[in-house]
Structures are given as C-alpha cells and as structure tokens.
Design a protein around this motif. Structure first.
Motif, PDB file in Angstrom:
ATOM      1  N   LEU A 208       0.823  -1.213   0.000  1.00  0.00           N
ATOM      2  CA  LEU A 208       0.000   0.000   0.000  1.00  0.00           C
ATOM      3  C   LEU A 208       0.856   1.262   0.000  1.00  0.00           C
ATOM      4  O   LEU A 208       0.408   2.323  -0.429  1.00  0.00           O
ATOM      5  CB  LEU A 208      -0.937  -0.008   1.209  1.00  0.00           C
ATOM      6  CG  LEU A 208      -2.042  -1.071   1.172  1.00  0.00           C
ATOM      7  CD1 LEU A 208      -2.771  -1.128   2.510  1.00  0.00           C
ATOM      8  CD2 LEU A 208      -3.025  -0.797   0.041  1.00  0.00           C
ATOM      9  N   SER A 209       2.085   1.140   0.470  1.00  0.00           N
ATOM     10  CA  SER A 209       3.009   2.283   0.502  1.00  0.00           C
ATOM     11  C   SER A 209       3.917   2.350  -0.714  1.00  0.00           C
ATOM     12  O   SER A 209       4.828   3.185  -0.767  1.00  0.00           O
ATOM     13  CB  SER A 209       3.875   2.209   1.771  1.00  0.00           C
ATOM     14  OG  SER A 209       3.089   2.272   2.939  1.00  0.00           O
ATOM     15  N   LEU A 210       3.697   1.458  -1.694  1.00  0.00           N
ATOM     16  CA  LEU A 210       4.508   1.388  -2.918  1.00  0.00           C
ATOM     17  C   LEU A 210       5.969   1.077  -2.612  1.00  0.00           C
ATOM     18  O   LEU A 210       6.891   1.615  -3.237  1.00  0.00           O
ATOM     19  CB  LEU A 210       4.398   2.696  -3.719  1.00  0.00           C
ATOM     20  CG  LEU A 210       2.995   3.093  -4.181  1.00  0.00           C
ATOM     21  CD1 LEU A 210       3.040   4.411  -4.954  1.00  0.00           C
ATOM     22  CD2 LEU A 210       2.365   1.997  -5.039  1.00  0.00           C
ATOM     23  N   LEU A 211       6.177   0.182  -1.648  1.00  0.00           N
ATOM     24  CA  LEU A 211       7.526  -0.191  -1.242  1.00  0.00           C
ATOM     25  C   LEU A 211       7.684  -1.709  -1.302  1.00  0.00           C
ATOM     26  O   LEU A 211       6.955  -2.422  -0.602  1.00  0.00           O
ATOM     27  CB  LEU A 211       7.798   0.278   0.194  1.00  0.00           C
ATOM     28  CG  LEU A 211       7.857   1.788   0.435  1.00  0.00           C
ATOM     29  CD1 LEU A 211       7.779   2.091   1.922  1.00  0.00           C
ATOM     30  CD2 LEU A 211       9.141   2.366  -0.160  1.00  0.00           C
ATOM     31  N   PRO A 212       8.597  -2.228  -2.119  1.00  0.00           N
ATOM     32  CA  PRO A 212       8.871  -3.664  -2.065  1.00  0.00           C
ATOM     33  C   PRO A 212       9.371  -4.017  -0.662  1.00  0.00           C
ATOM     34  O   PRO A 212      10.385  -3.459  -0.215  1.00  0.00           O
ATOM     35  CB  PRO A 212       9.969  -3.868  -3.115  1.00  0.00           C
ATOM     36  CG  PRO A 212       9.891  -2.658  -3.996  1.00  0.00           C
ATOM     37  CD  PRO A 212       9.430  -1.544  -3.117  1.00  0.00           C
ATOM     38  N   PRO A 213       8.702  -4.901   0.062  1.00  0.00           N
ATOM     39  CA  PRO A 213       9.031  -5.091   1.478  1.00  0.00           C
ATOM     40  C   PRO A 213      10.459  -5.552   1.738  1.00  0.00           C
ATOM     41  O   PRO A 213      11.099  -5.073   2.690  1.00  0.00           O
ATOM     42  CB  PRO A 213       8.009  -6.139   1.941  1.00  0.00           C
ATOM     43  CG  PRO A 213       7.391  -6.693   0.710  1.00  0.00           C
ATOM     44  CD  PRO A 213       7.513  -5.658  -0.345  1.00  0.00           C
ATOM     45  N   THR A 214      10.981  -6.455   0.911  1.00  0.00           N
ATOM     46  CA  THR A 214      12.344  -6.939   1.134  1.00  0.00           C
ATOM     47  C   THR A 214      13.346  -5.801   1.008  1.00  0.00           C
ATOM     48  O   THR A 214      14.240  -5.634   1.848  1.00  0.00           O
ATOM     49  CB  THR A 214      12.677  -8.057   0.132  1.00  0.00           C
ATOM     50  OG1 THR A 214      11.768  -9.143   0.321  1.00  0.00           O
ATOM     51  CG2 THR A 214      14.100  -8.555   0.325  1.00  0.00           C
ATOM     52  N   ALA A 215      13.209  -5.011  -0.045  1.00  0.00           N
ATOM     53  CA  ALA A 215      14.127  -3.891  -0.254  1.00  0.00           C
ATOM     54  C   ALA A 215      13.952  -2.834   0.830  1.00  0.00           C
ATOM     55  O   ALA A 215      14.938  -2.223   1.279  1.00  0.00           O
ATOM     56  CB  ALA A 215      13.910  -3.278  -1.627  1.00  0.00           C
ATOM     57  N   PHE A 216      12.707  -2.596   1.258  1.00  0.00           N
ATOM     58  CA  PHE A 216      12.490  -1.573   2.284  1.00  0.00           C
ATOM     59  C   PHE A 216      13.234  -1.913   3.569  1.00  0.00           C
ATOM     60  O   PHE A 216      13.865  -1.040   4.175  1.00  0.00           O
ATOM     61  CB  PHE A 216      11.005  -1.400   2.599  1.00  0.00           C
ATOM     62  CG  PHE A 216      10.792  -0.553   3.826  1.00  0.00           C
ATOM     63  CD1 PHE A 216      10.959   0.828   3.761  1.00  0.00           C
ATOM     64  CD2 PHE A 216      10.489  -1.128   5.048  1.00  0.00           C
ATOM     65  CE1 PHE A 216      10.819   1.621   4.891  1.00  0.00           C
ATOM     66  CE2 PHE A 216      10.341  -0.346   6.185  1.00  0.00           C
ATOM     67  CZ  PHE A 216      10.503   1.029   6.104  1.00  0.00           C
ATOM     68  N   VAL A 217      13.166  -3.164   3.995  1.00  0.00           N
ATOM     69  CA  VAL A 217      13.837  -3.539   5.246  1.00  0.00           C
ATOM     70  C   VAL A 217      15.342  -3.321   5.129  1.00  0.00           C
ATOM     71  O   VAL A 217      15.973  -2.762   6.033  1.00  0.00           O
ATOM     72  CB  VAL A 217      13.515  -5.001   5.613  1.00  0.00           C
ATOM     73  CG1 VAL A 217      14.353  -5.452   6.814  1.00  0.00           C
ATOM     74  CG2 VAL A 217      12.028  -5.145   5.939  1.00  0.00           C
ATOM     75  N   ALA A 218      15.936  -3.735   4.004  1.00  0.00           N
ATOM     76  CA  ALA A 218      17.376  -3.526   3.805  1.00  0.00           C
ATOM     77  C   ALA A 218      17.708  -2.040   3.772  1.00  0.00           C
ATOM     78  O   ALA A 218      18.697  -1.590   4.377  1.00  0.00           O
ATOM     79  CB  ALA A 218      17.822  -4.205   2.517  1.00  0.00           C
ATOM     80  N   PHE A 219      16.893  -1.260   3.068  1.00  0.00           N
ATOM     81  CA  PHE A 219      17.065   0.194   2.977  1.00  0.00           C
ATOM     82  C   PHE A 219      17.005   0.824   4.369  1.00  0.00           C
ATOM     83  O   PHE A 219      17.852   1.642   4.747  1.00  0.00           O
ATOM     84  CB  PHE A 219      15.964   0.756   2.084  1.00  0.00           C
ATOM     85  CG  PHE A 219      15.896   2.249   1.978  1.00  0.00           C
ATOM     86  CD1 PHE A 219      16.446   2.911   0.890  1.00  0.00           C
ATOM     87  CD2 PHE A 219      15.255   3.015   2.947  1.00  0.00           C
ATOM     88  CE1 PHE A 219      16.368   4.291   0.767  1.00  0.00           C
ATOM     89  CE2 PHE A 219      15.175   4.393   2.838  1.00  0.00           C
ATOM     90  CZ  PHE A 219      15.734   5.033   1.749  1.00  0.00           C
ATOM     91  N   HIS A 220      16.006   0.417   5.128  1.00  0.00           N
ATOM     92  CA  HIS A 220      15.787   1.075   6.418  1.00  0.00           C
ATOM     93  C   HIS A 220      16.870   0.719   7.426  1.00  0.00           C
ATOM     94  O   HIS A 220      17.305   1.574   8.197  1.00  0.00           O
ATOM     95  CB  HIS A 220      14.411   0.698   6.957  1.00  0.00           C
ATOM     96  CG  HIS A 220      14.031   1.490   8.166  1.00  0.00           C
ATOM     97  ND1 HIS A 220      13.788   2.851   8.123  1.00  0.00           N
ATOM     98  CD2 HIS A 220      13.889   1.133   9.469  1.00  0.00           C
ATOM     99  CE1 HIS A 220      13.500   3.288   9.324  1.00  0.00           C
ATOM    100  NE2 HIS A 220      13.561   2.268  10.166  1.00  0.00           N
TER     101      HIS A 220
END
Length: 255
Positions: free
Chosen positions: A45-57
């Motif tokens: 819903l936030s337009l964020l691939p979850p796997t990449a978001f966790v690594a990014f964050h």
C-alpha cells in the motif's frame, strides 16, 4: 462530502508507512509470521517492495544522516540540508520527488535490471535478496496496471484510488522530511534526528514515530512503549520540537 472522505483516505494510506516501518523492525507484534504479513500488506500500500524496504531502512539506521545513508540522495550531504531555494523546498515537501522515486524504482525493478544497476542504485541490498525484490516489484506494478485498466475500461471511479497514492505522498512529504532534513550530519544519532511531540492523533496514526530521535536511539523499543521512553529521555534530547509547524518555522529561521 466527497473531498473530506478523499482527504481521509489519503491520510490513512499515508499512515500505512507506520506498520510497514514497525513490522519491518519486527517489533509490531510478538509473532514473526504476523510481522511479515503486515509488512507485506502495508508495504504494498506504501509502494515499497518489502524486502528492499527492510534492507534500505536498516542501512538508514546504520548510517543515519551521514555519508552512505540511502535517504540522502546520491550520498550528497548538501542534499541533507533544507533546500535554499523556496520553490525547491516546496517541491520536496510536496512528496512528489518521493512518489516519483518509488515509481521509478518499481519500474526498473520490474524490468529485471542487472547486477550493475543494483550496485549503482541499491548497493545496500544484499545480492541474495535481489530476486525477491524483483518479484515483489513485478507484483506491485501488475497491481497498479490492473487498477488503471479497471478505471479505464470498467469503473472510472477507480482513478480516485490511484489518485489517493499521490495524495498520501503530499502527507508523507512533510512528515518524513521533518525526521532528519536540516539536522547536523555529524555527532551522535540523537543530534541528527528530531523528536517531535505533535498531537495524539498524529502519534496514533504514525505509531508514535514522531518521537523519531527516541526510535533511532533505542530502535528495539516497540512502538507502544515509545511514549514511556520519551518521558524518560526527553530532557536529554538535543532536538525536541512541539509539532511539525514548529519544525518548519525553525527551518525558516535557519535553526
């Protein structure tokens, strides 16, 4: 009646960043499986691939507001400051650059870019996580395309569901910029992050993350315990603000 409902929809859609963030940390729920499920739903819903978001964050936590922080565009620390041009500042606060960056990333990921693209644009993403990220991006792009096709050929009001994504980023622009933009790029993490008291509604919608310095100082503390943490450490925090208006008024005064 339509516009208040649409505005509420945009705000609620923007607030999906909060469960994305908390479930990404694994502190939203006691169950790892539930954390993963909520992360996938809220991140989409936030337009964020979850796997990449966790690594990014997590890379953002390791290098908060310094060289190597993926939230600083291109690693250029000049971009970690408030834009000096008022028009540029308004563009940043509009959330438009954030929305365009997400869409560009999704399209490139869905296209299955090769290793050199990842090295240049997502150096913080482990190689083993690239295939999952590509699959997630393709799923999201397909979903957006299906919704656009539905709006185009079957049910035109569906366009408003897509428009809500742009409206959500109008909310996210000033919310996210207030976390670190304009803060020092040296010193400890508390000096590089704002703590914003705001009001109960904003804290509820965004799962107490306006207390952002507290989160960066003690990232393992779950969202529901952050207000208690704030009460214990507030007096020692160097960057405290009453609300978002306070943040931007201080920015105008160069503080």
């Amino acid at each position: 009646m339509f516009w208040p409902v649409f505005a509420a929809y945009c705000v609620l859609l923007a607030s999906m960043f909060a469960p994305t963030h908390e479930a990404g940390h694994g502190t939203a729920f006691a169950s790892k499986r539930l954390n993963r499920l909520v992360l996938r739903i809220a991140a989409n819903l936030s337009l964020l691939p979850p796997t990449a978001f966790v690594a990014f964050h997590f890379e953002h936590h390791r290098k908060t507001h310094e060289v190597g922080d993926p939230e600083v565009p291109g690693g250029n620390l000049e971009l970690a400051a408030w834009p000096k041009n008022p028009i540029a500042a308004l563009i940043v606060l509009s959330g438009l650059p954030l929305l365009l960056a997400k869409l560009a990333a999704l399209v490139n990921l869905a296209a299955g870019r090769g290793p050199q693209w990842f090295i240049k644009w997502m150096p913080w993403l482990p190689e083993a996580q690239r295939p999952a990220t590509i699959r997630e991006a393709r799923f999201m792009v397909a979903g957006l395309a299906a919704l656009a096709l539905l709006a185009w050929s079957v049910w035109p009001p569906s366009w408003w569901l897509l428009a809500g994504g742009a409206g959500a980023h109008v909310v996210l622009g000033p919310y996210l910029a207030a976390e670190h933009t304009g803060m020092p790029t040296e010193g400890d993490v508390l000096a590089r992050t704002r703590s914003i008291r705001s009001n109960a509604v904003v804290r509820w919608l965004f799962w107490n993350m306006p207390y952002h310095a507290e989160h960066h100082g003690w990232p393992a503390v779950p969202f529901h315990a952050v207000p208690a943490l704030h009460r214990r450490v507030a007096a020692s925090l160097p960057r405290r603000y009453r609300g978002y208006l306070h943040v931007y008024l201080a920015a105008l005064r160069g503080r």
